[in-house]
Design a protein around this motif. Sequence first.
Motif, PDB file in Angstrom:
ATOM      1  N   ASN A  85       5.899  49.193  39.365  1.00 22.48           N
ATOM      2  CA  ASN A  85       6.994  50.066  38.958  1.00 22.48           C
ATOM      3  C   ASN A  85       6.619  50.768  37.652  1.00 22.48           C
ATOM      4  O   ASN A  85       5.694  50.348  36.941  1.00 22.48           O
ATOM      5  CB  ASN A  85       8.278  49.255  38.730  1.00 22.48           C
ATOM      6  N   LYS A  86       7.377  51.805  37.329  1.00 25.82           N
ATOM      7  CA  LYS A  86       7.115  52.512  36.070  1.00 25.82           C
ATOM      8  C   LYS A  86       7.489  51.662  34.857  1.00 25.82           C
ATOM      9  O   LYS A  86       6.849  51.756  33.809  1.00 25.82           O
ATOM     10  CB  LYS A  86       7.898  53.822  36.037  1.00 25.82           C
ATOM     11  N   ASN A 122      -1.838  50.973  40.586  1.00 24.61           N
ATOM     12  CA  ASN A 122      -1.135  52.245  40.721  1.00 24.61           C
ATOM     13  C   ASN A 122       0.347  52.088  40.365  1.00 24.61           C
ATOM     14  O   ASN A 122       0.977  51.087  40.705  1.00 24.61           O
ATOM     15  CB  ASN A 122      -1.231  52.758  42.160  1.00 24.61           C
ATOM     16  N   VAL A 124       4.151  53.720  40.849  1.00 28.52           N
ATOM     17  CA  VAL A 124       4.872  54.575  41.787  1.00 28.52           C
ATOM     18  C   VAL A 124       6.321  54.701  41.366  1.00 28.52           C
ATOM     19  O   VAL A 124       6.850  53.885  40.600  1.00 28.52           O
ATOM     20  CB  VAL A 124       4.812  53.997  43.226  1.00 28.52           C
ATOM     21  N   GLY A 125       6.973  55.734  41.903  1.00 26.73           N
ATOM     22  CA  GLY A 125       8.404  55.881  41.706  1.00 26.73           C
ATOM     23  C   GLY A 125       9.153  54.851  42.538  1.00 26.73           C
ATOM     24  O   GLY A 125       8.648  54.306  43.516  1.00 26.73           O
ATOM     25  N   THR A 127      11.028  54.540  45.017  1.00 31.02           N
ATOM     26  CA  THR A 127      11.544  55.039  46.299  1.00 31.02           C
ATOM     27  C   THR A 127      10.620  54.583  47.424  1.00 31.02           C
ATOM     28  O   THR A 127       9.418  54.392  47.203  1.00 31.02           O
ATOM     29  CB  THR A 127      11.627  56.571  46.331  1.00 31.02           C
ATOM     30  N   GLU A 129       9.535  56.373  49.844  1.00 31.67           N
ATOM     31  CA  GLU A 129       8.577  57.437  50.119  1.00 31.67           C
ATOM     32  C   GLU A 129       7.356  57.350  49.204  1.00 31.67           C
ATOM     33  O   GLU A 129       6.216  57.557  49.645  1.00 31.67           O
ATOM     34  CB  GLU A 129       9.232  58.811  49.948  1.00 31.67           C
ATOM     35  N   SER A 130       7.579  57.049  47.910  1.00 32.00           N
ATOM     36  CA  SER A 130       6.460  57.011  46.969  1.00 32.00           C
ATOM     37  C   SER A 130       5.516  55.848  47.279  1.00 32.00           C
ATOM     38  O   SER A 130       4.290  55.971  47.154  1.00 32.00           O
ATOM     39  CB  SER A 130       6.972  56.915  45.528  1.00 32.00           C
ATOM     40  N   LYS A 133       3.546  56.798  50.477  1.00 29.65           N
ATOM     41  CA  LYS A 133       2.528  57.815  50.175  1.00 29.65           C
ATOM     42  C   LYS A 133       1.328  57.194  49.458  1.00 29.65           C
ATOM     43  O   LYS A 133       0.170  57.492  49.776  1.00 29.65           O
ATOM     44  CB  LYS A 133       3.142  58.911  49.317  1.00 29.65           C
ATOM     45  N   LEU A 134       1.598  56.311  48.490  1.00 29.44           N
ATOM     46  CA  LEU A 134       0.515  55.668  47.752  1.00 29.44           C
ATOM     47  C   LEU A 134      -0.369  54.842  48.688  1.00 29.44           C
ATOM     48  O   LEU A 134      -1.612  54.942  48.652  1.00 29.44           O
ATOM     49  CB  LEU A 134       1.090  54.765  46.654  1.00 29.44           C
TER      50      LEU A 134
END
Length: 527
Positions: A85-86, A122, A124-125, A127, A129-130, A133-134
């Motif tokens: 997470n961020k 990595n 990711v946002g 969500t 979807e993020s 995608k990653l």
Amino acid sequence: MRKEVRRGMEKKLKDLSECYFESRWETEKYIRELLPLEINYLKSRNAFYQVTETDILVQLVGFSWEPLFISLCAYQPDILVLVLNKIYNNQSGNKRGLDYKEHINKLMEADLITNEPKIISNIVGDTPESVFKLLREKVLPYINEGKRVVIDITGAKKTMVSGAYLFATYSNSLVSYLDFEKYNGEFGKPYGYTCVIKKPENPVEMFKLAEWLRVEEQYTRYAFGNSLRIISDVEEETKKFIGAEGEKAIDLLGECLHFYEVWENGDYRAALEKYKEIKKKIPSFPCLSAVQELGEIWFSNEDPLNTIKLIEGRDNLNQSIYLQDRKIIVYAQDEIGKVDRLIRYKEDYRSALLRAIGLNDFLFKARLIRLWVNNQLQINRDEKTSVRGSLDESCQKEIDEILLSYSTLSSVIKFLRKQKPLTLREKKGKLYYIDEAPVMDEFWRGQKCLNLKIPFHLFELRHKVIHFCLSVSEEIANAALKLAKANLDELQKSWVTEERIAGGEYEALHWGDLCEQCGINFLPRRG
């Protein structure tokens, strides 16, 4: 591993885990002192039987390190992909990733992983979807090369899990998660040594089913609060697929679980109010005997002291619960079931001992009050001997209150066995038996537990448990439960006029019957 050796190891791991939770060890100390023992124990009981050879392990990094470490030690991948997470409270995702790399060095120093994996980290946002995608960008190329990929979703946010499952379905990858059998309720943490690594074959469908199976599992163990929490986590997604009738059924199920939770906690008054609401919606839903019998008279959490006085009959002893045969029997039978479940399902031996001895106390008090009200005891005070019926109202009330608050169990037992008179506090006199009055049989004869003198040492242990940090074994808890059962049996045989109560509802409905009552038809029925 022999049974006694396994039990000894489990106790050591449980004690060490609780020390870790309470003392808030640094992660390095956990890796050095507790994790190796957990891994060795898990291997000895084949907890990693679903683990296959893995080239790439994807981990969705949450707030807890322990499941990540156990999973990493089990799979031993060549490449570790961290999905971060961020932000983690006040810590950035980048910093969390760096911390993990440092912890991996400690895992190698402890010989828990044989080779240092290549780390792909990595952020990711938050969500689905993020995450999808990653993984498609970073992991799909490896899958296309024929690499063996496992995605570990233990402890991650639901949004991240959703994206991971979508990718697993898309790429036909395996999903893995750690399932813990036992949790520490005080600290909200799982006991690491109780985990099993599981890999559902159909990530989307099996995960949803697994969550509902966990609801059923917790329900059958009378962990109604846990069932409610799991439903709260999955109901929003579930309701998308089951329609309006299914949504209504889930809501009804929640109401029934709340009812059972309040009953299991002993609040019969609140449970009765919840039952009345359920009855309007499910006319055939059965009420538990203790709720039906005691709900109207039980104490209120809004005014506990005064309502307890009403139950005991402080103002009018003739209205006391101690004189009401059916209420005593129903209450005692309900309590015995709860003590038994504390031992069998929750392994809470301390609470079981306290509750069982509390029930014994209640049943002894019932005998004492009955003898007094029935004029089967004499009080000797000021060189005069009287029975209750010959005392004036103020004297009656004075002695009534003393007996209701009397708490020296060993003295009560010796008195009920006619071994010695009962000395009242504050020099209010002594009580003596009238010859024809009933006597409490030695119902504990033949009951044994270690080198304890039954029942007196059990009462002493109860006192020490309350006022001192004392560990209670399963054997002692079972001895207290056995004593309570014998106590109730002797009371029914010799002291009450109410005929034995046949049947009665003292257990929650079978899971399948509960689902039928609530209209839950979207779950498969098992057995």
